[in-house]
Motif scaffolding. Sequence first.
Motif, PDB file in Angstrom:
ATOM      1  N   VAL A  90       0.830  -1.206   0.000  1.00 29.48           N
ATOM      2  CA  VAL A  90       0.000   0.000   0.000  1.00 29.48           C
ATOM      3  C   VAL A  90       0.863   1.253   0.000  1.00 29.48           C
ATOM      4  O   VAL A  90       0.620   2.190  -0.765  1.00 29.48           O
ATOM      5  CB  VAL A  90      -0.953   0.008   1.217  1.00 29.48           C
ATOM      6  N   LEU A  91       1.907   1.269   0.840  1.00 27.20           N
ATOM      7  CA  LEU A  91       2.769   2.448   0.948  1.00 27.20           C
ATOM      8  C   LEU A  91       4.224   2.156   0.644  1.00 27.20           C
ATOM      9  O   LEU A  91       4.963   3.066   0.265  1.00 27.20           O
ATOM     10  CB  LEU A  91       2.670   3.036   2.365  1.00 27.20           C
ATOM     11  N   THR A  92       4.678   0.922   0.816  1.00 21.67           N
ATOM     12  CA  THR A  92       6.102   0.595   0.661  1.00 21.67           C
ATOM     13  C   THR A  92       6.303  -0.402  -0.469  1.00 21.67           C
ATOM     14  O   THR A  92       5.450  -1.250  -0.728  1.00 21.67           O
ATOM     15  CB  THR A  92       6.668  -0.005   1.956  1.00 21.67           C
ATOM     16  N   SER A  93       7.460  -0.287  -1.117  1.00 25.46           N
ATOM     17  CA  SER A  93       7.808  -1.231  -2.184  1.00 25.46           C
ATOM     18  C   SER A  93       8.581  -2.423  -1.648  1.00 25.46           C
ATOM     19  O   SER A  93       8.841  -3.371  -2.392  1.00 25.46           O
ATOM     20  CB  SER A  93       8.644  -0.528  -3.257  1.00 25.46           C
ATOM     21  N   TYR A  94       8.971  -2.419  -0.377  1.00 30.88           N
ATOM     22  CA  TYR A  94       9.693  -3.529   0.234  1.00 30.88           C
ATOM     23  C   TYR A  94       8.751  -4.288   1.171  1.00 30.88           C
ATOM     24  O   TYR A  94       7.810  -3.715   1.724  1.00 30.88           O
ATOM     25  CB  TYR A  94      10.915  -3.022   1.005  1.00 30.88           C
ATOM     26  N   PRO A  95       8.978  -5.572   1.343  1.00 29.44           N
ATOM     27  CA  PRO A  95       8.080  -6.380   2.187  1.00 29.44           C
ATOM     28  C   PRO A  95       8.100  -5.915   3.636  1.00 29.44           C
ATOM     29  O   PRO A  95       9.147  -5.589   4.181  1.00 29.44           O
ATOM     30  CB  PRO A  95       8.638  -7.802   2.049  1.00 29.44           C
ATOM     31  N   LEU A  96       6.936  -5.891   4.246  1.00 28.66           N
ATOM     32  CA  LEU A  96       6.807  -5.542   5.650  1.00 28.66           C
ATOM     33  C   LEU A  96       6.668  -6.812   6.495  1.00 28.66           C
ATOM     34  O   LEU A  96       6.835  -7.923   5.997  1.00 28.66           O
ATOM     35  CB  LEU A  96       5.623  -4.601   5.849  1.00 28.66           C
ATOM     36  N   PHE A  97       6.342  -6.637   7.761  1.00 27.21           N
ATOM     37  CA  PHE A  97       6.421  -7.744   8.713  1.00 27.21           C
ATOM     38  C   PHE A  97       5.480  -8.892   8.355  1.00 27.21           C
ATOM     39  O   PHE A  97       5.838 -10.062   8.445  1.00 27.21           O
ATOM     40  CB  PHE A  97       6.106  -7.226  10.123  1.00 27.21           C
ATOM     41  N   PHE A  98       4.249  -8.551   7.918  1.00 29.27           N
ATOM     42  CA  PHE A  98       3.259  -9.584   7.636  1.00 29.27           C
ATOM     43  C   PHE A  98       3.183  -9.954   6.153  1.00 29.27           C
ATOM     44  O   PHE A  98       2.253 -10.640   5.736  1.00 29.27           O
ATOM     45  CB  PHE A  98       1.866  -9.118   8.091  1.00 29.27           C
ATOM     46  N   ALA A  99       4.161  -9.505   5.359  1.00 31.70           N
ATOM     47  CA  ALA A  99       4.074  -9.678   3.912  1.00 31.70           C
ATOM     48  C   ALA A  99       4.047 -11.139   3.490  1.00 31.70           C
ATOM     49  O   ALA A  99       3.394 -11.503   2.502  1.00 31.70           O
ATOM     50  CB  ALA A  99       5.237  -8.966   3.225  1.00 31.70           C
ATOM     51  N   PHE A 100       4.759 -11.989   4.230  1.00 31.31           N
ATOM     52  CA  PHE A 100       4.871 -13.393   3.838  1.00 31.31           C
ATOM     53  C   PHE A 100       3.909 -14.289   4.617  1.00 31.31           C
ATOM     54  O   PHE A 100       4.036 -15.517   4.598  1.00 31.31           O
ATOM     55  CB  PHE A 100       6.309 -13.874   4.029  1.00 31.31           C
ATOM     56  N   MET A 101       2.947 -13.670   5.297  1.00 30.55           N
ATOM     57  CA  MET A 101       1.927 -14.450   6.002  1.00 30.55           C
ATOM     58  C   MET A 101       0.868 -14.995   5.045  1.00 30.55           C
ATOM     59  O   MET A 101       0.121 -15.910   5.385  1.00 30.55           O
ATOM     60  CB  MET A 101       1.257 -13.584   7.059  1.00 30.55           C
ATOM     61  N   GLY A 102       0.788 -14.438   3.840  1.00 26.33           N
ATOM     62  CA  GLY A 102      -0.187 -14.899   2.859  1.00 26.33           C
ATOM     63  C   GLY A 102       0.150 -14.345   1.492  1.00 26.33           C
ATOM     64  O   GLY A 102       0.754 -13.275   1.369  1.00 26.33           O
ATOM     65  N   ASP A 103      -0.202 -15.082   0.439  1.00 24.75           N
ATOM     66  CA  ASP A 103       0.087 -14.649  -0.922  1.00 24.75           C
ATOM     67  C   ASP A 103      -1.165 -14.039  -1.553  1.00 24.75           C
ATOM     68  O   ASP A 103      -2.155 -13.753  -0.864  1.00 24.75           O
ATOM     69  CB  ASP A 103       0.622 -15.808  -1.755  1.00 24.75           C
ATOM     70  N   MET A 104      -1.134 -13.861  -2.881  1.00 29.79           N
ATOM     71  CA  MET A 104      -2.254 -13.236  -3.575  1.00 29.79           C
ATOM     72  C   MET A 104      -3.509 -14.089  -3.494  1.00 29.79           C
ATOM     73  O   MET A 104      -4.616 -13.579  -3.311  1.00 29.79           O
ATOM     74  CB  MET A 104      -1.866 -12.990  -5.038  1.00 29.79           C
ATOM     75  N   LEU A 105      -3.341 -15.396  -3.615  1.00 25.97           N
ATOM     76  CA  LEU A 105      -4.495 -16.279  -3.525  1.00 25.97           C
ATOM     77  C   LEU A 105      -5.086 -16.267  -2.117  1.00 25.97           C
ATOM     78  O   LEU A 105      -6.308 -16.270  -1.939  1.00 25.97           O
ATOM     79  CB  LEU A 105      -4.094 -17.705  -3.911  1.00 25.97           C
ATOM     80  N   GLY A 106      -4.204 -16.217  -1.105  1.00 27.67           N
ATOM     81  CA  GLY A 106      -4.689 -16.133   0.267  1.00 27.67           C
ATOM     82  C   GLY A 106      -5.443 -14.849   0.523  1.00 27.67           C
ATOM     83  O   GLY A 106      -6.466 -14.842   1.224  1.00 27.67           O
ATOM     84  N   GLY A 107      -4.950 -13.738  -0.034  1.00 27.56           N
ATOM     85  CA  GLY A 107      -5.674 -12.478   0.099  1.00 27.56           C
ATOM     86  C   GLY A 107      -7.051 -12.532  -0.541  1.00 27.56           C
ATOM     87  O   GLY A 107      -8.019 -11.991  -0.002  1.00 27.56           O
ATOM     88  N   GLY A 108      -7.135 -13.204  -1.701  1.00 30.53           N
ATOM     89  CA  GLY A 108      -8.441 -13.364  -2.336  1.00 30.53           C
ATOM     90  C   GLY A 108      -9.391 -14.195  -1.497  1.00 30.53           C
ATOM     91  O   GLY A 108     -10.593 -13.894  -1.398  1.00 30.53           O
ATOM     92  N   PHE A 109      -8.862 -15.237  -0.862  1.00 31.88           N
ATOM     93  CA  PHE A 109      -9.692 -16.067   0.011  1.00 31.88           C
ATOM     94  C   PHE A 109     -10.187 -15.273   1.221  1.00 31.88           C
ATOM     95  O   PHE A 109     -11.325 -15.439   1.673  1.00 31.88           O
ATOM     96  CB  PHE A 109      -8.906 -17.289   0.485  1.00 31.88           C
ATOM     97  N   ILE A 110      -9.332 -14.402   1.760  1.00 33.35           N
ATOM     98  CA  ILE A 110      -9.725 -13.606   2.923  1.00 33.35           C
ATOM     99  C   ILE A 110     -10.847 -12.639   2.556  1.00 33.35           C
ATOM    100  O   ILE A 110     -11.837 -12.495   3.295  1.00 33.35           O
ATOM    101  CB  ILE A 110      -8.503 -12.852   3.484  1.00 33.35           C
ATOM    102  N   LEU A 111     -10.724 -11.971   1.405  1.00 26.09           N
ATOM    103  CA  LEU A 111     -11.801 -11.078   0.962  1.00 26.09           C
ATOM    104  C   LEU A 111     -13.087 -11.853   0.697  1.00 26.09           C
ATOM    105  O   LEU A 111     -14.191 -11.384   1.003  1.00 26.09           O
ATOM    106  CB  LEU A 111     -11.368 -10.326  -0.296  1.00 26.09           C
TER     107      LEU A 111
END
Length: 316
Positions: free
Chosen positions: A86-107
Amino acid sequence: MTERILYNFVQALVVIAFAPLAEGVLARLKEIVQSKRGPSIFQPYRDLWKLLHKDEIVSEHSSWIFRAAPYVAFTTPVFVALLIPVLTSYPLFFAFMGDMLGGGFILALGGFFASLAAVDTGNPYGPMGASRTRMVGFLAEPVFIIVFFTVSFVAGSTIPYIVQKVWVTPFSNFFEPSHVLVMLAFLMLILAEDGRIPVDSPSGHFELAMIDKSKSLEYSGRGAALMKWAGAMKFFVLVCIFMNVLVTPWGLASSMLLSAVLLAIPLILGKILLFVLVLVVIESSLAKLRLFRITEFIGAAFVTSVVAMITRLSGI
């Protein structure tokens, strides 16, 4: 480590705070295009404040699902905001807790609970809208899977931050046919998932024609505020994924300095405004489709995503 955790929560706060503003700007611009005066861009904040201070009425026939759905719908976009750039181009703390497919499942989890809550009250209009929403979701899921497969195949990863770095690097990749087709398919997916014209009219108040908004008809007070806020945040998160990962991954903070992260906020809002302008043109130029024509629209998005995948695999 501390900065990464802090910036993760700053990203979530940006989504929570500015999602209603994006909805207000969109509504205001649509009214201007239609030669109307329209409400203020801050009207969504006033609506949320008013609803949060009203009493909540719950049907005696409803179960715990009806009471829990607003909180689940409100939480899921916030959680996805922790996973995406959203604001940073580098991974943050929770970046590797889920991928794109996981984000879709959460929504999708938030939409699933909202549909269950619409059926839970026994109101005839809620189940009608929930069934239509599930129909649109059933058709849109293959599009999401194909788009997800295409972008992850190019990037060699399913993490949004890595996809964001690889997908348009170098800049010449931006104009590849597969990239343009994926952007078009994802744009059509946003219109379908968020209940926008030509799939649905977010400003409609006729119960028999509602799709996405009919799921929250029975809510009042705090529940209605959370559902309304959740819808705005879901739209904001989808636009952030579209703009920051696929279209314009520039303007994001590349250093760990707090000033760089804070400077990225107006730049991201500017990109959201650019998308809102495009959406205003689309919604002001098209009419809402009939229910059984929606399948053709989403089918066109699916074909576009498949062609993008074939184009990428064939090296065109």
